[in-house]
Design a protein around this motif. Structure first.
Motif, PDB file in Angstrom:
ATOM      1  N   ASP A   1       0.772  -1.240   0.000  1.00 16.58           N
ATOM      2  CA  ASP A   1       0.000   0.000   0.000  1.00 16.58           C
ATOM      3  C   ASP A   1       0.808   1.298   0.000  1.00 16.58           C
ATOM      4  O   ASP A   1       0.378   2.291  -0.595  1.00 16.58           O
ATOM      5  CB  ASP A   1      -0.924   0.033   1.232  1.00 16.58           C
ATOM      6  CG  ASP A   1      -2.156  -0.835   1.037  1.00 16.58           C
ATOM      7  OD1 ASP A   1      -2.491  -1.132  -0.124  1.00 16.58           O
ATOM      8  OD2 ASP A   1      -2.775  -1.222   2.041  1.00 16.58           O
ATOM      9  N   LEU A   2       1.929   1.322   0.670  1.00 15.95           N
ATOM     10  CA  LEU A   2       2.620   2.584   0.890  1.00 15.95           C
ATOM     11  C   LEU A   2       2.931   3.332  -0.411  1.00 15.95           C
ATOM     12  O   LEU A   2       2.678   4.547  -0.487  1.00 15.95           O
ATOM     13  CB  LEU A   2       3.902   2.353   1.698  1.00 15.95           C
ATOM     14  CG  LEU A   2       4.677   3.620   2.091  1.00 15.95           C
ATOM     15  CD1 LEU A   2       3.822   4.532   2.971  1.00 15.95           C
ATOM     16  CD2 LEU A   2       5.980   3.243   2.811  1.00 15.95           C
TER      17      LEU A   2
ATOM     18  N   ALA B   1      -8.083  -1.850   7.367  1.00 15.14           N
ATOM     19  CA  ALA B   1      -6.959  -0.961   7.677  1.00 15.14           C
ATOM     20  C   ALA B   1      -5.829  -1.753   8.320  1.00 15.14           C
ATOM     21  O   ALA B   1      -5.406  -1.486   9.445  1.00 15.14           O
ATOM     22  CB  ALA B   1      -7.418   0.165   8.594  1.00 15.14           C
ATOM     23  N   ASN B   2      -5.306  -2.719   7.602  1.00 17.52           N
ATOM     24  CA  ASN B   2      -4.277  -3.607   8.129  1.00 17.52           C
ATOM     25  C   ASN B   2      -2.896  -2.957   8.065  1.00 17.52           C
ATOM     26  O   ASN B   2      -2.219  -2.771   9.075  1.00 17.52           O
ATOM     27  CB  ASN B   2      -4.299  -4.938   7.392  1.00 17.52           C
ATOM     28  CG  ASN B   2      -5.504  -5.802   7.730  1.00 17.52           C
ATOM     29  OD1 ASN B   2      -5.485  -7.012   7.578  1.00 17.52           O
ATOM     30  ND2 ASN B   2      -6.589  -5.195   8.183  1.00 17.52           N
TER      31      ASN B   2
ATOM     32  N   ASP C   1       1.754   2.436   7.639  1.00 16.86           N
ATOM     33  CA  ASP C   1       1.712   3.662   6.840  1.00 16.86           C
ATOM     34  C   ASP C   1       1.565   4.913   7.687  1.00 16.86           C
ATOM     35  O   ASP C   1       2.063   5.983   7.318  1.00 16.86           O
ATOM     36  CB  ASP C   1       0.559   3.585   5.838  1.00 16.86           C
ATOM     37  CG  ASP C   1       0.671   2.386   4.908  1.00 16.86           C
ATOM     38  OD1 ASP C   1       1.811   1.975   4.627  1.00 16.86           O
ATOM     39  OD2 ASP C   1      -0.370   1.855   4.493  1.00 16.86           O
ATOM     40  N   VAL C   2       0.888   4.794   8.826  1.00 16.08           N
ATOM     41  CA  VAL C   2       0.649   5.968   9.660  1.00 16.08           C
ATOM     42  C   VAL C   2       1.944   6.526  10.230  1.00 16.08           C
ATOM     43  O   VAL C   2       2.008   7.705  10.621  1.00 16.08           O
ATOM     44  CB  VAL C   2      -0.346   5.619  10.790  1.00 16.08           C
ATOM     45  CG1 VAL C   2       0.312   4.747  11.859  1.00 16.08           C
ATOM     46  CG2 VAL C   2      -0.940   6.879  11.414  1.00 16.08           C
TER      47      VAL C   2
ATOM     48  N   TYR D   1       8.450  -1.619   7.077  1.00 17.33           N
ATOM     49  CA  TYR D   1       8.007  -2.246   8.328  1.00 17.33           C
ATOM     50  C   TYR D   1       9.054  -2.023   9.427  1.00 17.33           C
ATOM     51  O   TYR D   1       8.706  -1.779  10.591  1.00 17.33           O
ATOM     52  CB  TYR D   1       7.756  -3.734   8.105  1.00 17.33           C
ATOM     53  CG  TYR D   1       6.374  -4.056   7.560  1.00 17.33           C
ATOM     54  CD1 TYR D   1       5.406  -4.644   8.360  1.00 17.33           C
ATOM     55  CD2 TYR D   1       6.035  -3.777   6.232  1.00 17.33           C
ATOM     56  CE1 TYR D   1       4.140  -4.956   7.868  1.00 17.33           C
ATOM     57  CE2 TYR D   1       4.784  -4.078   5.724  1.00 17.33           C
ATOM     58  CZ  TYR D   1       3.835  -4.664   6.544  1.00 17.33           C
ATOM     59  OH  TYR D   1       2.584  -4.965   6.048  1.00 17.33           O
ATOM     60  N   ASP D   2      10.341  -2.125   9.071  1.00 16.90           N
ATOM     61  CA  ASP D   2      11.390  -1.859  10.062  1.00 16.90           C
ATOM     62  C   ASP D   2      11.318  -0.410  10.547  1.00 16.90           C
ATOM     63  O   ASP D   2      11.505  -0.135  11.744  1.00 16.90           O
ATOM     64  CB  ASP D   2      12.768  -2.141   9.458  1.00 16.90           C
ATOM     65  CG  ASP D   2      13.047  -3.635   9.316  1.00 16.90           C
ATOM     66  OD1 ASP D   2      12.343  -4.429   9.981  1.00 16.90           O
ATOM     67  OD2 ASP D   2      13.964  -3.996   8.542  1.00 16.90           O
ATOM     68  N   HIS D   3      11.046   0.513   9.613  1.00 19.48           N
ATOM     69  CA  HIS D   3      10.873   1.915   9.993  1.00 19.48           C
ATOM     70  C   HIS D   3       9.738   2.059  11.001  1.00 19.48           C
ATOM     71  O   HIS D   3       9.876   2.766  12.023  1.00 19.48           O
ATOM     72  CB  HIS D   3      10.583   2.760   8.754  1.00 19.48           C
ATOM     73  CG  HIS D   3      10.040   4.122   9.061  1.00 19.48           C
ATOM     74  ND1 HIS D   3      10.834   5.197   9.393  1.00 19.48           N
ATOM     75  CD2 HIS D   3       8.748   4.594   9.096  1.00 19.48           C
ATOM     76  CE1 HIS D   3      10.075   6.255   9.616  1.00 19.48           C
ATOM     77  NE2 HIS D   3       8.811   5.918   9.447  1.00 19.48           N
ATOM     78  N   ALA D   4       8.627   1.389  10.748  1.00 14.90           N
ATOM     79  CA  ALA D   4       7.495   1.468  11.668  1.00 14.90           C
ATOM     80  C   ALA D   4       7.869   0.905  13.034  1.00 14.90           C
ATOM     81  O   ALA D   4       7.499   1.468  14.077  1.00 14.90           O
ATOM     82  CB  ALA D   4       6.301   0.720  11.087  1.00 14.90           C
ATOM     83  N   ARG D   5       8.598  -0.204  13.049  1.00 20.65           N
ATOM     84  CA  ARG D   5       9.019  -0.776  14.328  1.00 20.65           C
ATOM     85  C   ARG D   5       9.869   0.218  15.111  1.00 20.65           C
ATOM     86  O   ARG D   5       9.698   0.398  16.333  1.00 20.65           O
ATOM     87  CB  ARG D   5       9.809  -2.069  14.084  1.00 20.65           C
ATOM     88  CG  ARG D   5       8.981  -3.214  13.513  1.00 20.65           C
ATOM     89  CD  ARG D   5       9.827  -4.489  13.411  1.00 20.65           C
ATOM     90  NE  ARG D   5       9.063  -5.590  12.827  1.00 20.65           N
ATOM     91  CZ  ARG D   5       9.104  -5.953  11.544  1.00 20.65           C
ATOM     92  NH1 ARG D   5       9.927  -5.299  10.706  1.00 20.65           N
ATOM     93  NH2 ARG D   5       8.378  -6.954  11.104  1.00 20.65           N
TER      94      ARG D   5
END
Length: 747
Positions: A437-438, A480-481, A486-487, A730-734
């Motif tokens: 999605d991003l 909204a998985n 993304d947020v 995903y690593d950025h989000a973590r």
């Protein structure tokens, strides 16, 4: 003597040939009862329910302790509706006789009958019906029934009907193999008066019995239909559109939903008509329920149609509220003109004029019609980046895009509003789009679009409706998985959607991300006609717009959070904290003074059919769910960081009432108002002593765990060429959530 024996033998053979097909081997009650329940559901959906007395008899029969007697009672009840009795003998040969149902039709409409099947062979093939009088009648876009133009005049005269088995859910496409079952036969009549039809039944080649015994000829009488002119006025006395639900004394719906074509939709009991248009009805007595959507009352009147009289029907709509008078405009950002309940062929969905009729009939100020996977290449012709030409100053229709049926769909369906270009760079077909999605969200934002997630709760359901809750959802759906990833990228996702999935699943992920400082908004949607096909605007976004209504202003208000979501039955207008919207600065130890204008409307008597439902059953949002006991009171709650901090009861009588609260705010927080399962404001952010919102370390920990869970479900469907970029995201989000955990000192 020989002659007498021959006469007796001939009589015996004649009687045997005339023996009715009303006997069968014993049939177990339980599977037959389930089939009968499915039959009742289908007939209700198709607008021709069984008579009330017969529904009661079915209930009593199923409760009968004697299974054999119960089956006989069910047969006696359903045989009255049976037009054809079909026997499939042990050799799979088919023979048929006419049943007890009165062969009555209606000109220009459809009637439903039952077919009783005595299945001695246990056949599980489809039961088919063919007729030389059927198959070439088509309902044109203007509502007229016409034969194919290449037919000769004689053939056109003979082919006056459309006759078919109804085999769409909940009815089966194939026979069950049970010794006794009932199916539904649809018969559409182009003409009025007496017409005969030959109908042949079979379960495949060589199944017909010998000597024409697999066919019957039925003499039908089609009641003539007469045009009823409609006089429809809005609350100001101006010509208008209205939703009309028309039933006769037997509760049959007109025009019958079966075999409807646009502009009337077969999956809706109501039709939408403009002032001056007509309905065609046979002579008789009718009830007509009229409304203009959830901001209107529903009025029901009785109508007697006399062929010799001036046949007009007058309807005056009555509002209980008009939020637009206060600058609040209703919108549904998620409706479709193709796919799901819509027609797929031959028109590949419906036209803008058909969708505009739906929006006008439900009094939506704005409707975003989203092109998506089904019929994408046909429907995308209506996208222009501008309001559709059918729009009016206070009723706007705009075509945009849902990324659904695209390679990224597994990660969550996306709604892109305000696009200038609908084609992702470098792509020629849907299959060429990104598989996560991003990149799509970032592409939409570069165009200045307002972007977010559709039907947010799918994949996020848990078994509690507590808010907030800390159970980890499976993240295995199309809601909204990937939002949880993304947020964490600024200015990338503007909203998640609400109202069309279970409220706790929608709100829980939103509450957690608000608790750690993100400021994504919510917006109401219907996902018509997929999640809901009853009407557009079941989920609505009411936005505060200063000045003239426009699509761009509506999107800006949505993005800025000057809005509330609602089912249209409750309203939370002019929500402010200390006289401000959006953000307010507070000193520690001070109160937040909260103001809002509240209105809601419930019928005086409760609707138990809604109140008894689980929160995981539709309708997910409905004001009826908020009703307290048998009163018309509903609870208005102040939510601070996801927790209800104060509550007042509001009488849902349609009156607008100012309501105020004073709530102590100890730390930077987000504040919102809600009537659970009916309406919810976007938050106002209260910043205390200039510190960011870090309301809950538990929420930050939930978010981190959610990223990990989401990756386990989505990574496998991301293409190899994109997987490394997705892994880094995903690593950025973590990393973001780990930092937020460190910054959040309280649980």
């Amino acid at each position: 003597m020989a002659n007498k024996l021959l006469l007796m033998l001939a009589l015996i053979l004649t009687l045997a040939a005339q023996e009715p097909l009303d006997t069968h081997a014993p049939v177990p009650l339980q599977p037959l009862a389930q089939q009968v329940r499915r039959l009742e559901t289908a007939l209700n959906y198709l607008g021709q329910p069984l008579l009330t007395a017969d529904q009661k008899e079915i209930n009593n029969a199923i409760a009968d302790a004697d299974d054999i007697a119960a089956v006989k009672r069910l047969e006696r009840t359903l045989d009255k509706y049976t037009l054809a009795v079909v026997e499939i003998n042990p050799e799979s040969r088919v023979r048929v006789e006419q049943g007890l149902a009165k062969p009555e039709l209606v000109e220009g409409g459809t009637r439903l009958f039952l077919v009783k099947v005595l299945n001695q062979a246990g056949v599980t093939a489809p039961l088919r019906v063919t007729s030389p009088n059927s198959g070439d009648v088509y309902i044109t876009s203007n509502g007229a029934a016409e034969p194919k133009p290449q037919l000769s005049p004689h053939d056109a005269q003979e082919r006056w009907a459309s006759i078919s088995m109804y085999d769409k859910p909940p009815m089966p496409r194939r026979l069950s193999g049970l010794g006794l079952e009932y199916l539904i036969l649809e018969v559409y009549s182009r003409d009025g008066g007496q017409r005969s039809a030959v109908m042949q039944f079979d379960t495949g080649q060589t199944s017909q019995d010998l000597g024409f015994r697999s066919e019957i000829m039925v003499l039908f009488t089609a009641l003539p239909a007469h045009a009823v002119t409609l006089r429809i006025r809005d609350e100001n006395g101006k010509p208008s559109a209205a939703s009309l639900l028309v039933k006769d004394r037997y509760q049959r719906v007109y025009p019958n939903p079966s075999k409807r074509l646009a502009p009337d939709f077969p999956f809706q009991p109501q039709v939408y008509r403009f002032d001056g248009e007509t309905l065609r009805l046979p002579e008789g007595y009718y009830t007509v329920a009229s409304t203009g959507g959830p901001e209107y009352l529903t009025h029901t009147k009785e109508v007697s149609l006399d062929v010799n009289g001036p046949n007009e029907l007058s309807v005056t709509l009555e509002r209980w509220i008009d939020p637009s008078k206060f600058g609040w405009y209703s919108g549904d950002h998620h409706v479709h003109a193709a796919g799901c309940s819509h027609y797929q062929n031959p028109t590949e969905g419906v036209l803008p004029k058909d969708m505009m009729r739906q929006l006008l009939g439900e009094s939506l100020n704005i409707g975003a019609v989203l092109t998506w996977g089904p019929c994408y290449y046909y429907q995308k012709q209506f996208f222009s980046g501008q309001d559709n030409p059918l729009s009016t100053p206070d009723r706007l229709m705009h075509y945009d895009l849902e990324v659904s049926g695209f390679p990224s769909s597994h990660a969550g369906h996306l709604v892109l509003l305000g696009l200038k270009d609908q084609d992702y760079p470098g792509t020629k077909r849907i299959e060429d789009w990104p598989t996560w999605d991003l990149p799509i969200l970032q592409w939409g934002k570069k165009q200045g679009a307002v972007v977010g997630f559709a039907h947010s709760g799918w994949g996020l359901e848990v078994q509690t409706n507590d808010l907030p809750n800390y159970e980890l959802p499976p993240f295995d759906g199309i809601g909204a998985n990937e939002f949880i990833v993304d947020v964490t990228y600024p200015n990338t996702v503007d909203f998640i959607s609400a109202v069309d999935t279970p409220y706790s699943a929608e709100l829980n992920i939103w509450y957690h991300t608000l608790n750690v400082g993100f400021r994504t908004r919510i917006s109401g949607e219907t996902d018509f006609p997929c999640i809901y096909d009853g009407r557009v605007g079941i989920g609505r976004d009411y936005t505060k717009i200063d000045g003239k209504l426009s699509y761009s202003r509506w999107l800006k208000a949505m993005r800025d959070g000057r809005s509330y979501v609602s089912d249209g039955r409750s309203h939370l207008m002019d929500f402010k904290v200390n006289g401000r919207e959006g953000e307010v600065q507070l000193n520690s130890g001070t109160n937040a003074h909260i103001e809002v204008n509240v209105a809601a409307y419930l019928d005086p008597l409760p609707d138990e059919s809604i109140r008894k439902l689980s929160f995981l059953q539709k309708p997910y949002w409905a004001l009826e769910r908020a009703r307290i006991g048998n009163t018309r009171d509903v609870p208005l709650e102040v939510v601070v960081n996801g927790v209800a901090r104060a509550r007042k009861l509001i009488t849902a009588d349609g009156q607008i009432r100012p309501v105020a609260f004073d709530i102590p705010i100890e730390k930077s927080s987000w504040i919102a108002l809600r009537i659970v399962q009916s309406s919810h404001t976007n938050p106002i952010f209260a910043i205390v002593d200039g510190k960011p919102i870090r309301a809950s370390r538990s929420s930050a920990e939930w978010c981190l765990a959610a990223v990990n869970q989401c990756w386990t479900q989505k990574a496998v469907a991301i293409s190899r060429s994109e997987r490394e970029a997705a892994r880094k995201a995903y690593d950025h989000a973590r990393q973001v959530y780990q930092q937020l955990i460190a910054e959040s000192q309280e649980q």
